[in-house]
Motif scaffolding. Structure first.
Motif, PDB file in Angstrom:
ATOM      1  N   SER A  47      91.000 -30.264  94.967  1.00  0.00           N
ATOM      2  CA  SER A  47      90.673 -31.389  95.841  1.00  0.00           C
ATOM      3  C   SER A  47      91.738 -31.554  96.914  1.00  0.00           C
ATOM      4  O   SER A  47      92.920 -31.304  96.673  1.00  0.00           O
ATOM      5  N   ILE A  63      93.156 -34.583  99.450  1.00  0.00           N
ATOM      6  CA  ILE A  63      93.094 -36.040  99.555  1.00  0.00           C
ATOM      7  C   ILE A  63      93.965 -36.518 100.718  1.00  0.00           C
ATOM      8  O   ILE A  63      95.163 -36.764 100.548  1.00  0.00           O
ATOM      9  N   LYS A 113      88.890 -38.345  98.572  1.00  0.00           N
ATOM     10  CA  LYS A 113      89.011 -37.106  97.797  1.00  0.00           C
ATOM     11  C   LYS A 113      87.866 -36.146  98.134  1.00  0.00           C
ATOM     12  O   LYS A 113      86.700 -36.412  97.837  1.00  0.00           O
TER      13      LYS A 113
END
Length: 235
Positions: free
Chosen positions: A27, A29, A229
């Motif tokens: 991910s 972010i 995210k």
């Protein structure tokens, strides 16, 4: 048998509650927020007077992005990069107890330290979408500035104040600030619909200044950010 089914159901429920991204998920972010920072044991003397002010909390920006790997449904590991303004402000000169005569007033004074931070964090998900976070952050000095504004004030014997119209501004770089700083960030975060709200406290480990003077001066900060995210599958 019923008791066994209840136990299995509870275990399954707890696992479901704690589950976040699938194991192996990568991910990104990006986030923005504010930093409430100060410097421990900080004080500043102004002019040739006994006017010494202690450091006060300043509010500065923080922005950056984290790259997170979900090593386990309940454990994530991330590394990030961010811009962060640390430092402190100082109270204005207080003339409430001053005698009649000429005085110099200092106001709008601050020390701003601009860092590029690289946090390495572990994220332990203890409840649904809720994580406890801890790690270490290396910060590299980008720039800094010490600012103050001064003007003369005359206090009359009758208690009147006469202010000088001109204000002198001083804005300089402090060569005594170290180029590297280490801290321990700890905090909590909550995720909802890919929005990540994070609050952490940074415990400064490194001295802010190079010289032996101010030996106990360290950065400390509360950092609040909001991010989004973006999940990119798993590896």
């Amino acid at each position: 048998m019923k008791k066994t089914l209840v136990v299995i159901a509870l275990v399954w429920s707890a696992t479901t509650i704690n589950a976040q991204s699938n194991t192996g998920t990568i991910s990104v972010i990006p986030h923005v927020g504010v930093t409430f920072s100060n410097i421990t044991k900080e004080s500043m003397g102004f002019g040739h007077s006994s006017d010494v002010q202690n450091g006060k909390t300043q509010v500065g920006p923080v922005a950056g992005a984290d790259l997170q790997y979900q090593a386990h449904p309940a454990l994530g590991i991330s590394i990030g990069v961010n811009y962060q303004r640390m430092g402190c402000t100082y109270d204005d000169t207080d003339l409430s107890q001053a005698d009649a005569g000429e005085h110099t007033v200092y106001q709008n004074s601050h020390t701003y330290i601009h860092y590029l931070g690289v946090p390495l964090m572990g994220h332990l998900y203890v409840a649904k979408n809720f994580a406890i976070n801890a790690g270490v952050q290396a910060s590299f000095l980008l720039s800094n500035n010490m600012h103050t504004e001064s003007s003369n004030v005359t206090i009359g014997t009758d208690g009147s104040y006469t202010y000088q119209k001109e204000t002198e501004k001083l804005n300089v770089e402090n060569k005594n600030i170290r180029k590297f700083n280490l801290s321990i960030p700890v905090g909590v975060s909550y995720e909802y619909e890919n929005v990540v709200l994070d609050i952490r406290y940074q415990f400064g480990l490194s001295k802010v200044y190079k010289s032996l003077i101010g030996n106990g001066n360290k950065n400390k900060a509360v950092v609040i950010t909001a991010g989004y995210k973006f999940n990119f599958g798993s590896i």
